[in-house]
Design a protein around this motif. Structure first.
Motif, PDB file in Angstrom:
ATOM      1  N   ASN A  27       0.828  -1.207   0.000  1.00  0.00           N
ATOM      2  CA  ASN A  27       0.000   0.000   0.000  1.00  0.00           C
ATOM      3  C   ASN A  27       0.857   1.250   0.000  1.00  0.00           C
ATOM      4  OD1 ASN A  27      -2.708  -0.247  -0.231  1.00  0.00           O
ATOM      5  ND2 ASN A  27      -3.013  -0.872   1.888  1.00  0.00           N
ATOM      6  N   THR A  28       1.840   1.256   0.906  1.00  0.00           N
ATOM      7  CA  THR A  28       2.737   2.407   0.991  1.00  0.00           C
ATOM      8  C   THR A  28       3.459   2.596  -0.334  1.00  0.00           C
ATOM      9  OG1 THR A  28       3.060   1.729   3.266  1.00  0.00           O
ATOM     10  CG2 THR A  28       4.508   3.447   2.437  1.00  0.00           C
ATOM     11  N   SER A  29       3.922   1.472  -0.878  1.00  0.00           N
ATOM     12  CA  SER A  29       4.652   1.534  -2.135  1.00  0.00           C
ATOM     13  C   SER A  29       3.759   2.055  -3.262  1.00  0.00           C
ATOM     14  CB  SER A  29       5.174   0.137  -2.462  1.00  0.00           C
ATOM     15  OG  SER A  29       5.695   0.094  -3.739  1.00  0.00           O
ATOM     16  N   TYR A  30       2.517   1.573  -3.307  1.00  0.00           N
ATOM     17  CA  TYR A  30       1.566   2.067  -4.307  1.00  0.00           C
ATOM     18  C   TYR A  30       1.336   3.554  -4.121  1.00  0.00           C
ATOM     19  CZ  TYR A  30      -0.242  -1.877  -6.973  1.00  0.00           C
ATOM     20  OH  TYR A  30      -0.380  -2.898  -7.855  1.00  0.00           O
ATOM     21  N   GLY A  31       1.213   3.966  -2.849  1.00  0.00           N
ATOM     22  CA  GLY A  31       1.007   5.384  -2.552  1.00  0.00           C
ATOM     23  C   GLY A  31       2.130   6.221  -3.114  1.00  0.00           C
ATOM     24  N   LYS A  32       3.374   5.752  -2.909  1.00  0.00           N
ATOM     25  CA  LYS A  32       4.529   6.498  -3.412  1.00  0.00           C
ATOM     26  C   LYS A  32       4.506   6.551  -4.930  1.00  0.00           C
ATOM     27  CE  LYS A  32       7.713   5.703   0.392  1.00  0.00           C
ATOM     28  NZ  LYS A  32       8.700   4.757   0.898  1.00  0.00           N
ATOM     29  N   THR A  72       7.778  19.900 -11.324  1.00  0.00           N
ATOM     30  CA  THR A  72       8.457  18.620 -11.143  1.00  0.00           C
ATOM     31  C   THR A  72       9.819  18.655 -11.806  1.00  0.00           C
ATOM     32  OG1 THR A  72       6.303  17.584 -11.307  1.00  0.00           O
ATOM     33  CG2 THR A  72       8.208  16.149 -11.522  1.00  0.00           C
ATOM     34  N   GLU A  73      10.819  18.123 -11.079  1.00  0.00           N
ATOM     35  CA  GLU A  73      12.115  17.965 -11.731  1.00  0.00           C
ATOM     36  C   GLU A  73      12.088  16.583 -12.375  1.00  0.00           C
ATOM     37  OE1 GLU A  73      15.253  18.754  -8.816  1.00  0.00           O
ATOM     38  OE2 GLU A  73      13.790  20.114  -7.942  1.00  0.00           O
ATOM     39  N   TYR A  74      11.912  16.592 -13.678  1.00  0.00           N
ATOM     40  CA  TYR A  74      11.623  15.326 -14.355  1.00  0.00           C
ATOM     41  C   TYR A  74      12.716  14.286 -14.178  1.00  0.00           C
ATOM     42  CZ  TYR A  74       7.161  16.508 -16.252  1.00  0.00           C
ATOM     43  OH  TYR A  74       5.834  16.813 -16.345  1.00  0.00           O
ATOM     44  N   ALA A  75      13.967  14.710 -14.375  1.00  0.00           N
ATOM     45  CA  ALA A  75      15.058  13.736 -14.280  1.00  0.00           C
ATOM     46  C   ALA A  75      15.029  13.052 -12.923  1.00  0.00           C
ATOM     47  CB  ALA A  75      16.391  14.433 -14.507  1.00  0.00           C
ATOM     48  N   ALA A  76      14.946  13.878 -11.873  1.00  0.00           N
ATOM     49  CA  ALA A  76      14.967  13.321 -10.515  1.00  0.00           C
ATOM     50  C   ALA A  76      13.742  12.450 -10.270  1.00  0.00           C
ATOM     51  CB  ALA A  76      15.024  14.445  -9.510  1.00  0.00           C
ATOM     52  N   THR A  77      12.569  12.951 -10.698  1.00  0.00           N
ATOM     53  CA  THR A  77      11.336  12.224 -10.410  1.00  0.00           C
ATOM     54  C   THR A  77      11.273  10.902 -11.158  1.00  0.00           C
ATOM     55  OG1 THR A  77      10.315  14.373 -10.183  1.00  0.00           O
ATOM     56  CG2 THR A  77       8.848  12.490 -10.225  1.00  0.00           C
ATOM     57  N   ILE A  78      11.728  10.923 -12.411  1.00  0.00           N
ATOM     58  CA  ILE A  78      11.691   9.670 -13.182  1.00  0.00           C
ATOM     59  C   ILE A  78      12.655   8.656 -12.562  1.00  0.00           C
ATOM     60  CG2 ILE A  78      12.263   8.629 -15.412  1.00  0.00           C
ATOM     61  CD1 ILE A  78      11.031  11.124 -16.697  1.00  0.00           C
ATOM     62  N   THR A  79      13.826   9.157 -12.166  1.00  0.00           N
ATOM     63  CA  THR A  79      14.782   8.247 -11.509  1.00  0.00           C
ATOM     64  C   THR A  79      14.140   7.640 -10.269  1.00  0.00           C
ATOM     65  OG1 THR A  79      16.443   9.831 -12.169  1.00  0.00           O
ATOM     66  CG2 THR A  79      17.151   8.072 -10.682  1.00  0.00           C
ATOM     67  N   LEU A  83      11.010   7.291  -9.721  1.00  0.00           N
ATOM     68  CA  LEU A  83       9.937   6.387 -10.130  1.00  0.00           C
ATOM     69  C   LEU A  83      10.501   5.015 -10.484  1.00  0.00           C
ATOM     70  CD1 LEU A  83       6.833   6.246 -10.934  1.00  0.00           C
ATOM     71  CD2 LEU A  83       7.647   6.516 -13.265  1.00  0.00           C
ATOM     72  N   VAL A  84      11.597   5.021 -11.237  1.00  0.00           N
ATOM     73  CA  VAL A  84      12.194   3.748 -11.642  1.00  0.00           C
ATOM     74  C   VAL A  84      12.659   2.973 -10.409  1.00  0.00           C
ATOM     75  CG1 VAL A  84      14.098   2.699 -12.899  1.00  0.00           C
ATOM     76  CG2 VAL A  84      12.849   4.608 -13.914  1.00  0.00           C
ATOM     77  N   SER A  94      11.181  -0.667  -9.066  1.00  0.00           N
ATOM     78  CA  SER A  94      11.920  -1.908  -8.834  1.00  0.00           C
ATOM     79  C   SER A  94      11.721  -2.377  -7.394  1.00  0.00           C
ATOM     80  CB  SER A  94      13.396  -1.738  -9.177  1.00  0.00           C
ATOM     81  OG  SER A  94      13.900  -0.596  -8.550  1.00  0.00           O
ATOM     82  N   ILE A  95      11.605  -1.402  -6.463  1.00  0.00           N
ATOM     83  CA  ILE A  95      11.322  -1.793  -5.071  1.00  0.00           C
ATOM     84  C   ILE A  95       9.967  -2.498  -5.008  1.00  0.00           C
ATOM     85  CG2 ILE A  95      10.761  -0.897  -2.781  1.00  0.00           C
ATOM     86  CD1 ILE A  95      12.801   1.296  -3.287  1.00  0.00           C
TER      87      ILE A  95
END
Lengths: 523, 303
Positions: free
Chosen positions: B17-22, B267-274, B276-277, B281-282
């Motif tokens: 749930n927490t992970s989905y929230g993030k 949003t800082e896209y580079a940071a946010t996408i990183t 997200l990735v 994986s988590i």
């Protein structure tokens, strides 16, 4: 002298006992996923030795074992962990509801955005600057009126939406009250069943579990304490008795009783005009009423002396807001959001501040407007309706014409824009009525305040959720069914059963030797 | 400690749930391009965002106001320029007329032209932007001249004829966009009358004196009037410069505010996408570990 068939009896008791244990294992497995179920175990004990002491007891060595029996079937449960769990549940219930209420408020105010009150203000001032630059232009004036109407409508809409949610919260309080009352009634009903069964020596594990689920749930709404009252008669030492549910108002010496045995109180959450149920006018919460009118008081009063907590029976007594323990329970959270004691509470305060903003804005703006002159030489006119001093009623005058806008500071000067310059300047002027903030500054601080409260609520919800999970795990470590463990037990009991059966075969063979093989020498 | 299946599944559920929230939060940030969507996400960013929006709206508005100021000042400048041209022509004619070789008919012709020039100057005094007379102070609905004579509606004592019209061009900065011209044009008009009369009756010397080079300072002269006009025009020019400067400042301010707003809430896209990735994986790991742990119990091994 021992009995001939004693060996058979010993292992018969073993067979029965292992069978009971196997069945209990089966019950545990069946209920592995039942909410609130605690694993059960058979308390085994050895039967009294032979011979039992007495005048005519045979003289023989030793105290011969006679087998085993099931003393009781008991659930594995820790009352202390339950108490911890319920404390965290109180807090989680409170913050869950706060988060919801604040989230809804944020949705309504929708800041920062391109369509909230702040943006309406911006648009309004922009339109005003257009009139500053083109004070004679009727079109620019018309736009200003339209933007002013949009601003007023933003306030009207926000006010209406907030009140709708507030009324929903009122209805929620009513629903919560009903839930609490229903839980109290159900707990009393289970108490009644338990009190009927326990004096016969039975341990009603599954009823205890069901009752604990109800108490857990009750604690989501209202922080309550429990106290066990043992049943009379031939009650088993591991039986838990009936539960007395008490609630301790802040500042009160003794807790008050909500459930005692099969009797229960009813609470109602009231405002000045009766039960809070979300109907207009949304009057603030005044009291929580605890009422025992449904019960035969004579049945309750005498046993109360036996309670350790010194709880008292509150008959038709009322408790005001200050008696609630802060930060605990859904009920209090919803009362907090809905409003209590003279306009305090999340929603009333927000509505109040909006009204304060509107009142200062309309009064100041109208005064500025009155001192100027319109294109048609009108003067002393209001721009907003003078009576509309709340967010619900703010309104641009219906009959205002573009020419009426008092842009000029002098009579008959169409190109004069001094007055509207002053009006436009009021965007950046601090207002005494708003604690020394500008209009939008005041609104921003409202949003900031809301954001901080929301942040706190979300963090607290997460924290109490985490804490409750860790307590829940502790409770599960104690009480929940582990299939691995049950499987191991199953093998253990099955093998023991088999061994008992084998013992009986051995005894059978020894008896066979005595009965069929003895006294037949040479045959 | 005893660990049971329900504990594992509870933990797994909460962690998922927490992970989905993030993941949801990151997704929202990427979709909307904003770090926050509600004040409770970060109250400071929210409040700053509101301030920047207001600031930006005001800057846009000030730029619009500057457009308006430019219209006023440019039109005024043009009008005064034209008036200057006309005065030059007047000077030419007066110089020509001062020559005593002119016969009466010649001066009559010049007088006719003078009258036309006077009307032209009156028209310039009535210059409009839209329906506003720009030289009438705040009485923008009143022309200075009607049918060749001073507007009879402007009775002596009418206020506002020499009043400034100001427009906000920045916070607490106002520029007056108009040039009250009643006195100046009155002076010009009266002087034109003097020229016309002098052309009818005067000698060449008298006409020459109008130029102002001979008896300067004693009376109105063409040179004085030209001087007044130039002064007005210089003033307009100075204000045009000021507006231009302000416009550049506003452009810069707009860029700054936009930049700060973006830094504050975008949003800082580079940071946010990183992020997200990483989070993905988590989440994957959590799911597969969960699936492995949850399914196996002793039940699977007892036959």
């Amino acid at each position: 002298m021992r009995s001939t068939f004693m060996g058979l009896e010993i292992n018969k008791s073993g067979l029965f006992l292992q069978q009971s244990a196997l069945y209990t294992t089966g019950h545990n497995i069946a209920n592995a996923n039942t909410l609130g179920y605690s694993r059960q175990r058979v308390n085994m004990q050895a039967l009294p030795g032979y011979p039992s002491p007495g005048l005519n007891s045979p003289k023989m060595p030793g105290h011969l074992g006679t087998g085993a029996e099931a003393h009781s079937v008991q659930r594995v449960r820790d009352e202390f962990i339950d108490r911890q769990y319920r404390q965290e549940t109180n807090k989680l219930g409170y913050w869950e509801e706060q988060t919801k209420a604040i989230e809804q408020m944020e949705d309504i105010l929708s800041e920062p955005s391109e369509f909230g009150i702040n943006k309406s203000f911006d648009n309004f001032w922009q339109a005003m600057e257009d009139v500053v630059a083109n004070s004679k232009d009727t079109a620019a004036r018309q736009v200003l009126i339209a933007k002013a109407r949009a601003l007023a409508e933003s306030f009207n809409y926000t006010d209406k939406q907030l009140k709708t949610v507030q009324s929903n919260l009122g209805a929620q309080i009513e629903a919560d009250t009903n839930t609490v009352n229903s839980l109290l009634r159900q707990i009393a009903e289970i108490n009644r069943q338990i009190m009927a069964v326990e004096p016969n020596g039975y341990v009603t594990n599954d009823l205890y579990d069901a009752r604990d689920v109800l108490v857990d749930k009750l604690n989501e709404y209202l922080p309550v304490q429990v106290e066990r009252v043992p049943s009379g008669g031939n009650a088993s030492p591991v039986s838990e008795g009936s539960l007395t549910i008490t609630y301790r108002p802040v500042g009160s010496a003794e807790p008050i009783i909500l459930v005692h045995g099969k009797e229960f109180a009813e609470i109602s959450i009231n405002n000045a005009s009766g039960k809070i149920n979300g109907t207009e006018p949304l009057e603030p919460f005044t009291e929580m009423l605890v009422d025992w009118k449904g019960s035969a008081l004579a049945d309750i009063v005498p046993p109360i002396d036996k309670l350790n907590s010194g709880a008292v029976l509150a008959i038709n007594e009322s408790y005001d807001y200050s008696t609630f323990e802060p930060g605990k329970g859904k009920l209090l959270s919803n009362i907090n959001s809905y409003g209590h004691s003279n306009g305090q509470g999340l929603y009333p305060e927000m509505l109040d501040k909006l009204d304060q903003l509107v009142e200062t804005f309309v009064t100041t703006f109208n005064a500025l407007h009155q001192s100027g002159y319109g294109l048609n030489d009108s003067t002393g006119q209001d721009f907003f309706e003078a009576g509309g001093l709340t967010a619900a009623t703010i309104k641009v005058r219906d009959d205002i014409l573009p020419e009426d806008i008092a842009a000029s500071s002098e009579l008959g000067e169409q190109g004069n824009n001094k007055n509207i310059l002053d009006m436009a300047k009021s965007q950046t002027e601090v207002q005494v009525g708003l604690n020394g903030a500008t209009y939008q500054g005041f609104f921003k601080s409202m949003i900031g305040d809301l954001g901080v409260r929301g942040e706190e609520a979300i963090r607290s919800e997460y924290n109490s959720g985490t804490l409750r999970l860790s307590v829940e795990n502790k409770r599960a470590a104690m009480s929940s069914v582990s299939l691995d463990e049950e499987m191991t037990n199953m093998i253990m009991f099955q093998q023991a059963y088999n061994a008992n059966a084998r013992m009986i075969t051995v005894v059978d063979e020894t008896l066979d030797r005595i009965i069929n093989g003895m006294g037949r020498v040479g045959l | 400690m005893r660990v049971t299946q329900s504990m594992l599944s509870n933990n797994m559920l909460r962690n998922l749930n927490t992970s989905y929230g993030k993941l949801g939060k990151l997704q929202e940030q990427l979709y909307s391009g904003k770090k926050i969507t509600r004040p409770s996400d970060d109250p400071v960013i929210a409040i700053k965002g509101m301030s920047y929006r207001t600031e930006l709206d005001r800057t846009t508005q000030y730029k619009r106001n500057i457009g308006e100021a430019n219209t006023w000042l440019d039109t005024t400048d043009d009008a005064l320029g034209q008036a200057g041209e006309i005065l030059n022509r007047v000077k030419e004619l007066v110089v020509q007329a001062a020559n005593d070789t002119n016969v009466v008919e010649d001066r009559e012709k010049m007088q006719k032209e003078m009258e036309q020039l006077k009307r032209q100057l009156q028209d310039i005094a009535n210059t409009q932007i839209g329906d506003k007379y720009i030289f009438s102070g705040t009485q923008t609905d009143k022309p200075l001249y009607v049918d060749g004579v001073p507007n009879p509606n402007i009775v002596p004592g009418t206020t506002g004829l020499d009043a400034d019209i100001e427009i906000d061009v920045f916070e607490a900065v106002r520029i007056n966009v108009n040039t009250p011209g009643k006195d100046m044009f009155e002076e010009i008009d009266n002087f034109m009358d003097t020229i016309i009369t002098t052309l009818q009756t005067g000698t060449g010397e008298e006409i020459g004196e109008l130029l102002g080079d001979i008896a300067a300072g004693t009376n109105d002269s063409l040179a004085d009037i030209h001087g007044t006009l130039l002064k007005s025009r210089a003033d307009v020019g100075a204000r045009q410069n000021r507006v231009e400067l302000m416009e550049q400042r506003l452009d810069l301010h707009e860029i700054n505010v936009t930049k700060q707003m973006s830094m504050n809430e975008d949003t800082e896209y580079a940071a946010t996408i990183t992020e997200l990735v990483t989070q993905e994986s988590i989440h994957q790991a959590g799911l597969s570990v969960g699936a492995k742990i949850i399914q196996q119990t002793l039940v699977d091994f007892i036959r």
